[in-house]
Design a protein around this motif. Structure first.
Motif, PDB file in Angstrom:
ATOM      1  N   ARG A 126       0.756  -1.216  -0.155  1.00 60.50           N
ATOM      2  CA  ARG A 126       0.058   0.004   0.080  1.00 60.50           C
ATOM      3  C   ARG A 126       0.961   1.355   0.122  1.00 60.50           C
ATOM      4  O   ARG A 126       0.611   2.358  -0.883  1.00 60.50           O
ATOM      5  CB  ARG A 126      -1.035  -0.007   1.344  1.00 60.50           C
ATOM      6  N   TYR A 127       2.020   1.305   0.700  1.00 55.64           N
ATOM      7  CA  TYR A 127       2.861   2.462   0.847  1.00 55.64           C
ATOM      8  C   TYR A 127       3.324   2.663  -0.329  1.00 55.64           C
ATOM      9  O   TYR A 127       3.527   3.751  -0.933  1.00 55.64           O
ATOM     10  CB  TYR A 127       3.965   2.211   1.963  1.00 55.64           C
ATOM     11  N   VAL A 128       4.119   1.604  -1.253  1.00 54.27           N
ATOM     12  CA  VAL A 128       4.728   1.751  -2.474  1.00 54.27           C
ATOM     13  C   VAL A 128       3.632   2.262  -3.486  1.00 54.27           C
ATOM     14  O   VAL A 128       4.101   3.087  -4.131  1.00 54.27           O
ATOM     15  CB  VAL A 128       5.273   0.239  -3.053  1.00 54.27           C
ATOM     16  N   ASP A 129       2.306   1.818  -3.249  1.00 55.30           N
ATOM     17  CA  ASP A 129       1.561   2.263  -4.368  1.00 55.30           C
ATOM     18  C   ASP A 129       1.184   3.687  -4.085  1.00 55.30           C
ATOM     19  O   ASP A 129       1.013   4.444  -5.271  1.00 55.30           O
ATOM     20  CB  ASP A 129       0.110   1.426  -4.280  1.00 55.30           C
ATOM     21  N   GLU A 130       1.236   4.284  -2.918  1.00 56.94           N
ATOM     22  CA  GLU A 130       0.704   5.528  -2.631  1.00 56.94           C
ATOM     23  C   GLU A 130       2.261   6.740  -2.908  1.00 56.94           C
ATOM     24  O   GLU A 130       2.136   7.625  -3.539  1.00 56.94           O
ATOM     25  CB  GLU A 130       0.360   6.118  -1.385  1.00 56.94           C
ATOM     26  N   THR A 174      -2.194   1.771 -11.133  1.00 57.94           N
ATOM     27  CA  THR A 174      -2.746   2.135  -9.862  1.00 57.94           C
ATOM     28  C   THR A 174      -3.131   0.984  -9.140  1.00 57.94           C
ATOM     29  O   THR A 174      -4.075   0.212  -9.868  1.00 57.94           O
ATOM     30  CB  THR A 174      -3.802   3.245  -9.946  1.00 57.94           C
ATOM     31  N   LEU A 175      -2.778   0.596  -8.152  1.00 57.85           N
ATOM     32  CA  LEU A 175      -3.224  -0.735  -7.344  1.00 57.85           C
ATOM     33  C   LEU A 175      -4.383  -0.554  -6.075  1.00 57.85           C
ATOM     34  O   LEU A 175      -5.107  -1.381  -5.828  1.00 57.85           O
ATOM     35  CB  LEU A 175      -2.010  -1.568  -6.928  1.00 57.85           C
ATOM     36  N   VAL A 176      -4.338   0.774  -5.682  1.00 57.40           N
ATOM     37  CA  VAL A 176      -5.428   0.954  -4.640  1.00 57.40           C
ATOM     38  C   VAL A 176      -5.971   2.390  -5.394  1.00 57.40           C
ATOM     39  O   VAL A 176      -5.399   3.286  -5.269  1.00 57.40           O
ATOM     40  CB  VAL A 176      -4.763   1.207  -3.253  1.00 57.40           C
ATOM     41  N   PRO A 177      -7.366   2.289  -5.772  1.00 57.63           N
ATOM     42  CA  PRO A 177      -7.925   3.280  -6.055  1.00 57.63           C
ATOM     43  C   PRO A 177      -8.108   4.423  -5.306  1.00 57.63           C
ATOM     44  O   PRO A 177      -7.862   4.263  -4.084  1.00 57.63           O
ATOM     45  CB  PRO A 177      -9.216   2.799  -6.546  1.00 57.63           C
ATOM     46  N   LYS A 178      -8.174   5.673  -5.749  1.00 60.89           N
ATOM     47  CA  LYS A 178      -8.380   6.699  -4.990  1.00 60.89           C
ATOM     48  C   LYS A 178      -9.925   7.083  -4.508  1.00 60.89           C
ATOM     49  O   LYS A 178     -10.015   7.478  -3.285  1.00 60.89           O
ATOM     50  CB  LYS A 178      -7.923   7.907  -5.479  1.00 60.89           C
ATOM     51  N   GLY A 179     -10.783   6.378  -5.202  1.00 59.53           N
ATOM     52  CA  GLY A 179     -12.263   6.765  -4.923  1.00 59.53           C
ATOM     53  C   GLY A 179     -12.536   5.968  -3.422  1.00 59.53           C
ATOM     54  O   GLY A 179     -12.260   4.768  -3.462  1.00 59.53           O
ATOM     55  N   LEU A 208     -13.763  -1.635  -1.559  1.00 59.24           N
ATOM     56  CA  LEU A 208     -13.820  -2.819  -2.375  1.00 59.24           C
ATOM     57  C   LEU A 208     -12.632  -3.691  -2.225  1.00 59.24           C
ATOM     58  O   LEU A 208     -12.276  -4.909  -2.039  1.00 59.24           O
ATOM     59  CB  LEU A 208     -14.540  -2.819  -3.573  1.00 59.24           C
ATOM     60  N   VAL A 209     -11.380  -2.770  -2.715  1.00 59.17           N
ATOM     61  CA  VAL A 209     -10.075  -3.512  -2.693  1.00 59.17           C
ATOM     62  C   VAL A 209      -9.549  -4.065  -1.426  1.00 59.17           C
ATOM     63  O   VAL A 209      -8.920  -5.041  -1.181  1.00 59.17           O
ATOM     64  CB  VAL A 209      -9.162  -2.385  -3.321  1.00 59.17           C
ATOM     65  N   GLU A 210      -9.732  -3.076  -0.433  1.00 54.43           N
ATOM     66  CA  GLU A 210      -9.490  -3.507   1.077  1.00 54.43           C
ATOM     67  C   GLU A 210     -10.362  -4.575   1.512  1.00 54.43           C
ATOM     68  O   GLU A 210      -9.746  -5.492   2.347  1.00 54.43           O
ATOM     69  CB  GLU A 210      -9.888  -2.257   1.963  1.00 54.43           C
TER      70      GLU A 210
END
Length: 218
Positions: free
Chosen positions: A73-77, A85-90, A96-98
């Protein structure tokens, strides 16, 4: 300071999925290989970074983290704006990802970890697997995959129609079983799971990581 990843030099388990995230994000890093057989993960210097004495860990210019999913998660941000983009901003999309990542870590991973220990680790150490543990674990894994079959019948990936961290985290341990001939990912009874799994295994980043192994990219 170069982004450093401390992990086994083999592209598997937690270190493997962190390396896969870095590849998806097109992010450069230095691999600091940790020899697990020599128990380097238990050395005082390493345990100063990860007091649990496990891999992986990262050092980002003095900022130290451990636990693979949190690192991902840290790397994606950190590398937002480049690569996948692996963790959406919406808010709802991210939720739903979490949700899917939580299912993997709480429902799928525990029995998977036990089965991998029995069919992979113990034979490598000259020990016989406990078939009862294997059978129980595979039943629990299959039950989860039955639910995945329903989910993947509604959209392309576990958290929607886009590839996300929810899918990527499954590349850590499930390939162990496939390599050992435990065919649970492409059975005819679960065509949606088979389609999804084949997509994961054919992603260019995954194929390249398996072909070239874990190595620094700086």
């Amino acid at each position: 300071m170069v982004f450093k990843l401390y992990a086994s030099p083999f592209p598997v388990a937690g270190g493997g999925i962190v390396a896969l995230v870095l590849a998806e994000k097109q992010a450069a890093f230095e691999l600091v290989p940790i020899d697990l057989r020599a128990k380097e993960q238990k050395a005082a210097e390493y345990m100063a970074m990860n007091p649990f004495g496990r891999v992986p860990a990262i050092n980002d210019d003095g900022f130290v983290m451990y636990e693979s999913r949190a690192i991902c998660r840290y790397v994606d941000e950190k590398f937002a704006g480049q690569g996948t983009t692996l963790v959406p901003k919406g808010m709802k999309e991210r939720a739903l990802v979490e949700q899917a990542v939580s299912v993997e870590s709480v429902t799928l991973f525990p029995p998977l970890d036990k089965v991998v220990w029995e069919v992979v680790v113990k034979p490598e150490r000259g020990l016989a697997p406990d078939q009862a543990i294997v059978d129980t674990g595979l039943k629990e894994i299959s039950d989860t995959l039955d639910v995945y079959e329903v989910i993947l019948g509604k959209h392309r990936y576990l958290a929607g129609d886009d590839f996300t961290l929810a899918d990527l985290v499954h590349c850590g341990y499930l390939p162990f079983l496939v390599e050992k001939g435990v065919d649970i990912m492409t059975v005819k009874a679960r065509p949606n799971v088979a389609r999804w799994w084949n997509e994961l295994m054919s992603r260019p980043t995954w194929v390249k990581l398996q072909a070239e192994g874990m190595k620094s990219t700086v």
